[in-house]
Design an enzyme around this catalytic site. Structure first.
Site, short mmCIF file in Angstrom:
data_model
loop_
_atom_site.label_atom_id
_atom_site.label_comp_id
_atom_site.label_asym_id
_atom_site.label_seq_id
_atom_site.Cartn_x
_atom_site.Cartn_y
_atom_site.Cartn_z
N PHE A 69 -11.47 -7.73 13.96
CA PHE A 69 -10.10 -8.19 13.06
C PHE A 69 -9.94 -7.04 12.06
O PHE A 69 -10.90 -6.42 11.41
CB PHE A 69 -10.64 -9.29 12.45
N GLN A 70 -8.56 -6.63 11.89
CA GLN A 70 -8.26 -5.57 11.18
C GLN A 70 -8.96 -4.17 11.02
O GLN A 70 -8.93 -3.55 10.45
CB GLN A 70 -8.36 -6.01 9.49
N GLU B 100 0.65 -1.35 0.15
CA GLU B 100 0.03 -0.02 -0.03
C GLU B 100 0.92 1.24 0.03
O GLU B 100 0.23 2.43 -0.57
CB GLU B 100 -0.99 0.05 1.10
N LYS C 28 -17.23 -0.83 6.36
CA LYS C 28 -17.74 -1.72 5.24
C LYS C 28 -19.29 -1.81 5.08
O LYS C 28 -19.59 -1.99 4.04
CB LYS C 28 -17.11 -3.06 5.90
N MET D 152 24.58 8.66 1.88
CA MET D 152 24.36 9.72 2.69
C MET D 152 24.86 9.58 4.25
O MET D 152 25.46 10.39 4.78
CB MET D 152 23.18 10.49 2.33
#
Lengths: 581, 163
Positions: A113-114, A51, A163, A487
């Site tokens: 969940f999630q 993502e 949802k 760097m």
């Protein structure tokens, strides 16, 4: 009257908004939306491999086009993986709309969940955010999100959608609002005429002026007006890292980038200036060095659309709040008026000023005295970028990751147009370059889109090589391969006695040529200076395949100039490993 | 310097957390905070007390104004204004202390709003400074609990903070 489910409304609203790409990744909480995409969407959806890459790809698209990038992710880990990309866009004021799934409304707060509190987690790094409470709100919220993301000082907006509100069985009337007005959000549309007049009076009298312009001029579409103003006045121009391309890189009046790794002539001109016209900049700590020593003789005019950016770190004598294009347009017309009525700039003083600038250029100017050449027999990273610039005639989209390669790409590629130099300036996000290049290449398939990177950065989102295979995205990746986190190593060389704490990969790096070949791409390795030009030419000639150029460079090169800190001023710089001002 | 900043914001979920979050995120102080819905149910009025030099206060007001939920804002300390805070204070009240507390409350124009055989609860409205003085004035008497509302305020005269 048209009845749509929440999921269908999301898809339809994005279509009504003119969205060209959705960058996303499905998961439980957004499956209704993904089903609506399957059934109803004509917007190409790019399935990334992580993502974070979705946000950077949307960000790259937004930086190249000026239009908001769109991201769709699921709840929980999908949402948290997007956070780095949202923060990247926020720091650089990039318009973006992120739709995140959420657990069902009745489960919110129950550690389902999630589940994660996306609004809470993203709050400090968004311009604004919404959580949908009822499906019928979806069109209005999406309209507001695009409006807020793309107006005023742009930024990312998150829409969190539980949802159950996208359930295909619950349908509501769909109306997409045509106009948007919010009582609590009214971005300014023009600058204060009196303040602009004050500024113009100062411009006409300036003896040692500098125009210091930044990302705001790129984002705000002020580039052409900036050129007109600077050329009318014969003033030198320096760009910030974010502003490169706003003023043509090959023009005589361009001093190069300023700041920590800015050009000798740019930093000196700033330090000795008596008038700084700062446009679309924020006096970042990577520009100013020690604030109390910043440009002691300068009167400062500061133009920005965000009043909070003005006098935040360095006090402005003439603050002008307004969009850069509107303010610049008015400045140009006031200067024209003044000149038409016989007023003149102080040409004699400007001549002396330019002579002085030309001296600085001749002494230590990056482009005027090639400073990196030596007899090591190794490929110099600066030379790689200069060669790339010559071969692409300064016309390519260059994305970068973060580190030495980023600074070389900023210093040695001369950007003649705005929106061609695409990098994470504010947050400094490694892993930005490849996905950002994908977002640009999808929109501009005919242009060269080249990601300049290093072994550290590229491996932070290297999984996107697979996305490029799936959607046939033939970007070029130029890896300045030195075997170190360059760097970090440079700082360890300069400040930590060469103790390379965790900045080398030893023998763990993959064979990048074989690796990209495994994904179905082309790999080219460059090991000797004499191969540089022909192999770069060969890579650039391949238009229909992703090409990964693994360029083995001098592992011990440093980026110069470099501001001397702490307690240094703009003009205090290291010029090489042994020379300093 | 101490400033009283008062603002109108959308009465939306999350609006308060954005204001409060801004302060911790940018390292500003909040000394007190007070928020409630206005006569227009779509708006809340929030008043906070903060300290900082001129530059910090300027940044605070600019950053607050930037929040999309914030409709209007005023720094009340910039002009003539009325400042009030409410305090409920529960104290041990036994024997001679009871008369002493009654006298002290009268002097401060506070009201005793709850009485038991061993406690008084005193209600008092005034500037924060006045509330502090009352706490000092009751000196040796044992304080069981102090509840303060945080400051709210309003500009004097014709000036209003309204849409």
């Amino acid at each position: 009257m048209e009845l749509l489910s929440g999921g269908e409304m999301v898809v339809r609203a994005l279509q009504d908004e003119g969205v060209e790409f959705i960058f996303g990744y499905p998961g439980g909480a957004v499956l209704h939306i993904y089903d609506a995409i399957f059934n109803h969407s004509d917007i190409p959806h790019i399935l990334v491999r992580h993502e974070q890459a979705a946000t950077h790809a949307a960000d790259g698209y937004a930086r190249a086009t000026g239009k908001p990038g769109v991201v769709l992710v699921t709840s929980g880990p999908g949402a948290t993986n997007a956070i780095t990309g949202i923060a990247t866009a926020y720091m650089d004021s990039i318009p973006m709309v992120v739709l995140s799934g959420q657990v069902q409304s009745h489960l919110i707060g129950e550690d389902a969940f999630q589940e994660t509190d996306m609004l809470g987690i993203s709050r400090p790094i968004v311009k604004h955010s919404f959580q949908v409470k009822h499906a019928s709100e979806i069109p209005g919220i999406i309209k507001k999100a695009f409006y807020i993301a793309s107006t005023g000082r742009p930024g990312p907006v998150v829409i969190d959608i539980p949802k159950d509100l996208t359930n295909p069985h619950d349908k509501y009337e769909y109306v997409y609002p045509e106009e948007m007005r919010l009582r609590s959000y009214q971005p300014v549309t023009k600058g204060h005429t009196g303040q602009i007049r004050k500024a113009v009076n100062l411009l006409m009298k300036a003896r040692r002026p500098v125009i210091y312009s930044g990302g705001g001029v790129v984002q705000g579409g002020g580039s052409e007006l900036l050129v007109e103003l600077a050329q009318m006045l014969n003033f030198p121009v320096t760009n910030t890292l974010m502003g490169l391309g706003a003023y043509p890189g090959e023009d005589r009046q361009f001093l190069g980038m300023l700041g920590m790794h800015g050009f000798y002539e740019a930093n000196n001109a700033m330090h000795h200036s008596d008038l700084i016209l700062a446009i679309g900049v924020r006096f970042d700590d990577r520009v100013t060095n020690t604030v109390s020593k910043f440009c002691p003789d300068a009167t400062i005019i500061h133009v920005d659309v965000d009043p909070a950016s003005i006098s935040k770190t360095v006090a402005a004598h003439v603050p002008i709040v307004g969009p850069v294009d509107a303010v610049l347009a008015e400045m140009v017309s006031q200067v024209k008026e003044a000149m038409a009525s016989g007023e003149k700039t102080d040409e004699e003083a400007l001549k002396v000023w330019w002579d002085r600038i030309d001296e600085w250029r001749a002494q230590h100017g990056l482009w005027h005295t090639p400073r990196y050449k030596d007899d090591s027999g190794l490929i110099k990273p600066q030379e790689v970028i200069e060669e790339l610039w010559r071969l692409t005639k300064g016309e390519a989209f260059i994305t970068s990751d973060v580190g030495q390669h980023q600074m070389y790409a900023a210093q040695y590629y001369r950007y003649n147009k705005p929106r061609r130099w695409i990098n994470s300036g504010g947050l400094g996000t490694m892993g930005f370059g490849l996905p950002a290049a994908m977002g640009i290449k999808l929109k501009f398939p005919e242009d060269d889109v080249i990601c300049v990177t290093g072994e550290g950065s590229i491996q932070m989102n290297i999984q996107e090589l697979s996305t490029c295979t799936q959607y046939d995205i033939p970007v070029k990746i130029l890896n300045l391969h030195n075997g170190y986190l360059g760097m970090v190593k440079q700082w360890q060389d300069m400040q930590y006695g060469g103790r390379y704490s965790q900045s080398t990969y030893e023998k763990s790096l993959p064979d990048f040529v074989k690796l990209v070949e495994a994904y179905g791409h082309v790999g080219i390795r460059i090991t000797k200076p004499e191969e540089l030009r022909p192999k770069l030419e060969e890579a650039l000639a391949i238009k229909d395949r992703l090409v990964f150029i693994d360029c083995m460079i001098d592992p011990h090169e440093h980026v110069y100039p470099m501001h001397i800190a702490p307690n240094g001023s703009m003009r205090d710089m290291w010029l090489s490993k042994t020379e300093r001002t | 310097m101490r400033h009283i900043i008062s603002l109108l914001m959308e009465n939306e979920p999350g609006a308060l957390s954005r204001v409060v979050g801004l302060f911790s995120q940018r390292g500003y102080n909040i000394e007190s905070l007070n928020v409630a819905v206005t006569d227009d149910a779509t708006m809340s009025r929030l008043t906070l007390v903060t300290v900082g030099d001129e530059r910090v206060i300027e940044q605070i007001t600019k950053q607050l104004n930037k929040l999309v939920d914030v409709i209007k804002l005023v720094d009340l300390t910039e002009g003539a204004h009325i400042e009030r805070e409410m305090m409920l204070i529960k104290v041990r009240a036994l024997g001679a202390q009871r008369a002493e507390l009654k006298r002290c409350s009268d002097i401060f124009r506070a009201q005793i709003v709850d009485v038991t055989s061993s406690t008084f609860t005193v209600q008092m409205v005034g500037t924060s400074e006045k509330l502090d003085s009352f706490i000092q004035a009751i000196g040796d008497i044992a304080i069981l609990e102090v509840v303060r509302s945080g400051v709210s305020g309003i500009a004097r005269g014709e000036k209003t903070l309204s849409v």
